[in-house]
Write an enzyme that holds these catalytic residues in place. Sequence first.
Site, mmCIF file in Angstrom:
data_model
loop_
_atom_site.group_PDB
_atom_site.id
_atom_site.type_symbol
_atom_site.label_atom_id
_atom_site.label_comp_id
_atom_site.label_asym_id
_atom_site.label_seq_id
_atom_site.Cartn_x
_atom_site.Cartn_y
_atom_site.Cartn_z
ATOM 1 C CE LYS A 124 -2.545 1.361 3.781
ATOM 2 N NZ LYS A 124 -1.900 2.636 4.003
ATOM 3 C CD GLU A 131 -6.214 7.882 7.738
ATOM 4 O OE1 GLU A 131 -5.353 7.036 7.220
ATOM 5 O OE2 GLU A 131 -5.822 8.087 8.875
HETATM 6 O O1 KIV Z 1 -0.838 2.463 8.630
HETATM 7 C C1 KIV Z 1 -2.175 2.176 8.873
HETATM 8 O O2 KIV Z 1 -2.483 1.618 9.670
HETATM 9 C C2 KIV Z 1 -3.052 2.566 7.876
HETATM 10 C C3 KIV Z 1 -4.519 2.356 8.132
HETATM 11 C C4 KIV Z 1 -5.092 3.303 9.205
HETATM 12 C C5 KIV Z 1 -5.275 2.446 7.022
HETATM 13 O O3 KIV Z 1 -2.685 2.988 6.682
#
Ligand code: KIV
Length: 277
Positions: free
Chosen positions: A112, A181
């Site tokens: 991600k 978010e």
């Molecule tokens: O780092 C994380 O935990 C995240 C989530 C809050 C989506 O990116």
Amino acid sequence: MKKLTIPDIIKRKGGEKLTVLTAYDASFARLLEAAGIDMLLVGDSLGNVLLGYESTVPVTMEEMLHHARAVRRGTSAFVVADMPFLSYQISIADAVKNAGRFYKEAGSDAVKLEGGPEVCAAVRAIVTAGMAVMGHIGLTPQTAANLGGYKVQGKDADSARKLLADAKALEEAGVFAIVMECIPDRLAKVITESVSIPTIGIGAGAGCDGQVLVTHDLLGMFDKFVPSFVKGYANLAPQIKDAVSAFKEEVRAGSYPDAKHSFSMQLDVDKLFSDEG
Ligand code: KIV
């Protein structure tokens, strides 16, 4: 539970909601998989939650890999690893190499990264190399300072338009899902209806295709800062403190360990040593 594939995840668009929770170690990964959570996210939030940093900015590749490997050892579920700050912004080659480290060294199923059009070249290159990428728009903690802090995004017309454009750019670049978010719920719903891949909300209302939370927040284990969108499904911090205090009191009082929690032996060891001595 059978591990989801990327086509399985995309097929859930508009159907059964996807559940995603953070996991930073093997024991939590095992518990979350047993509870049937669809995807585990090794979030760089581990910087705040586990490592005591003030933000996610200091988190390194080595720290992320260490936790991603631990999570993989605890589960066979679908694992997404967060690419830490500056692991994908410096060059496209760096982005592909670092994404590949999560695959090769930690057995992750996807990575991600945060941002809109500015990260699309990196997304395209990682996807072209055969890896799966989840996007992350709205409040992007790695660059929160540029957004005016940890604030709801997309409240005015320009920023709402920008978020929709960010989501479409990421979709076009090849992400398989997008975390949104801290976005108003109606905007999140419009964006969800405008893209063909699942959206995963965190502080983005019920109109998304799935929801993600930081597990420590959901369990009430991280009381330093709790965002208003978090629902505490348990309040473990006081229970942990009570259990630890009870241990301390019993050790000091000599009531722990008692006979039940000690090992016994047949041999009369007092006699043995007095005979030998
Ligand atoms: O780092 C994380 O935990 C995240 C989530 C809050 C989506 O990116």
